[in-house]
Design an enzyme around this catalytic site. Structure first.
Site, short mmCIF file in Angstrom:
data_model
loop_
_atom_site.label_atom_id
_atom_site.label_comp_id
_atom_site.label_asym_id
_atom_site.label_seq_id
_atom_site.Cartn_x
_atom_site.Cartn_y
_atom_site.Cartn_z
N HIS A 143 -3.99 6.15 1.10
CA HIS A 143 -4.05 4.99 0.68
C HIS A 143 -5.75 4.49 1.41
O HIS A 143 -5.77 4.96 2.07
CB HIS A 143 -2.81 4.46 1.44
CG HIS A 143 -3.24 2.59 1.41
ND1 HIS A 143 -4.60 1.84 0.28
CD2 HIS A 143 -3.53 1.46 2.39
CE1 HIS A 143 -4.52 0.58 0.42
NE2 HIS A 143 -3.74 0.21 1.08
N CYS B 114 0.82 -0.92 -0.55
CA CYS B 114 -0.04 0.28 0.18
C CYS B 114 0.86 1.15 -0.11
O CYS B 114 0.49 2.10 -0.25
CB CYS B 114 -1.19 -0.49 1.34
SG CYS B 114 -1.98 -1.08 1.33
N ASN C 44 -10.20 -1.79 -1.52
CA ASN C 44 -8.48 -1.93 -1.21
C ASN C 44 -8.13 -2.20 -2.11
O ASN C 44 -8.04 -3.71 -2.21
CB ASN C 44 -8.69 -2.32 0.27
CG ASN C 44 -7.27 -1.41 1.05
OD1 ASN C 44 -5.82 -1.85 -0.39
ND2 ASN C 44 -6.60 -1.72 1.90
#
Length: 336
Positions: free
Chosen positions: A259, A112, A289
């Protein structure tokens, strides 16, 4: 000479999994509460024979509809879903895209925080005179690592790829970045088996964790509470350091784009930073995500749908598996 983001494209696989789809598999779980708190309503999943490289190729082809690929002289390929142990997937992508054989190309394994690391590396290559036109690719298929009985991770993670062109520019659009690493936390987010230390175990035992989730050590494991504690305590003061490094006050930042882990985590960080919701972008309802691709997807959507000025200052931040985090200041223009 400086560097700037010239264009971004992204690609989702065709297979879409909604919360309604998951609720049919997990009837004892209330996905309406999940959607309200975590902010995800759907995610896209690669087919069995579809790899992260396939997604990356499609994101790049979208980009080449408006970008001249012959100008690319470097490929940075961020993934934790490589095609092979060796060779570097970036080399295969060079061939698939028919890029010049004079390009440099390599993979880097980050999750990430990958996009912010990639921007900083692209800036360094350009400002040192080693490149003028860098293709930064992020792509992951975490779905292939997740146990089908792991409700939490299946609900959170989606597959995607992004392609970004960073080019040399007289007017600098990528400013200073900071980084952080805490390898003691490596086991908080991990696929334990499949590397050189622990091979895939065909007799792996199913384990229970969290609230009824199941995984084996061949699968992705995430200690959600520990990851939340890490991000909510480490990232906000780190962002203050990044602002100081760039000699910028929060009031001068047009948008904070972090993120897109989950909406609850982002809300907590926003509150600890004392930033208004209007200046803190959340964009994960459709897609979830997507690991290293969440920031470029959010940047693209913000630039095309929300940015009213010609350009604005944006603080970008990535954080997660490693444990790893990084953040910096960029300038974003309309219609990237």
């Amino acid at each position: 000479m400086g560097a700037r983001i010239q264009a971004i494209e992204y690609y989702f696989p065709e297979k879409k999994i909604t919360n309604q789809d998951l609720s049919e598999e997990f009837p004892d779980y209330d996905f309406s509460k999940f959607e309200f708190k975590i902010g995800i309503s759907s995610r896209y999943i690669a087919e069995t024979n579809e790899t992260a490289l396939d997604l990356a190729e499609k994101a790049c082809l979208k980009l080449f509809q408006r970008i001249d690929k012959s100008e690319i002289d470097y490929v940075l390929y961020c993934t934790q879903s490589p095609e092979y142990i060796m060779p570097s997937t970036a080399c295969i992508l060079q061939d698939r895209l028919a890029l010049n054989k004079t390009v440099g190309a390599f993979d880097f394994n980050l999750g990430c925080s990958g996009y912010t690391y990639g921007l900083s590396m692209a800036k360094a290559f350009i400002e040192s005179g080693q490149a003028n036109y860098v293709l930064l690719v992020t792509t992951d298929t975490y779905s292939k690592y997740i146990n089908r009985k792991d409700r939490s991770n299946r609900a959170i993670f989606g597959d995607a790829a992004s392609a970004t062109i960073i080019s040399s520019s007289e007017e600098n659009g990528i400013h200073k970045f900071k980084f952080g690493t805490d390898g003691k936390g490596y086991s908080k987010l991990i696929v334990k088996n499949g590397g050189t230390k622990f091979p895939v175990d065909n007799q792996a035992v199913e384990r229970l964790y969290g609230r009824g989730n199941i995984y084996t050590e061949n699968n992705l494991y995430m200690n959600g509470p520990e990851i939340f504690r890490f991000t909510s305590t480490v990232v906000p003061p780190f962002i203050e350091e990044v602002l100081t490094l760039n000699e910028l006050r929060k009031e001068e930042v047009g948008q904070f784009i972090f993120h897109q882990a989950n909406a609850h985590m982002l809300k907590v960080m926003r509150e600890r930073l004392a930033v208004s919701s209007q200046k803190f972008y959340i964009n994960l309802r459709d897609g979830g995500n997507t690991v290293s691709s969440t920031i470029p997807i959010a940047l693209k959507n913000y630039s095309n749908e929300n940015l009213t000025e010609e350009k604005t200052a944006v603080v970008v931040a990535g954080f997660g598996v490693g444990l790893s985090w990084s953040a910096g200041l960029i300038e974003v223009t309309k219609n990237l």
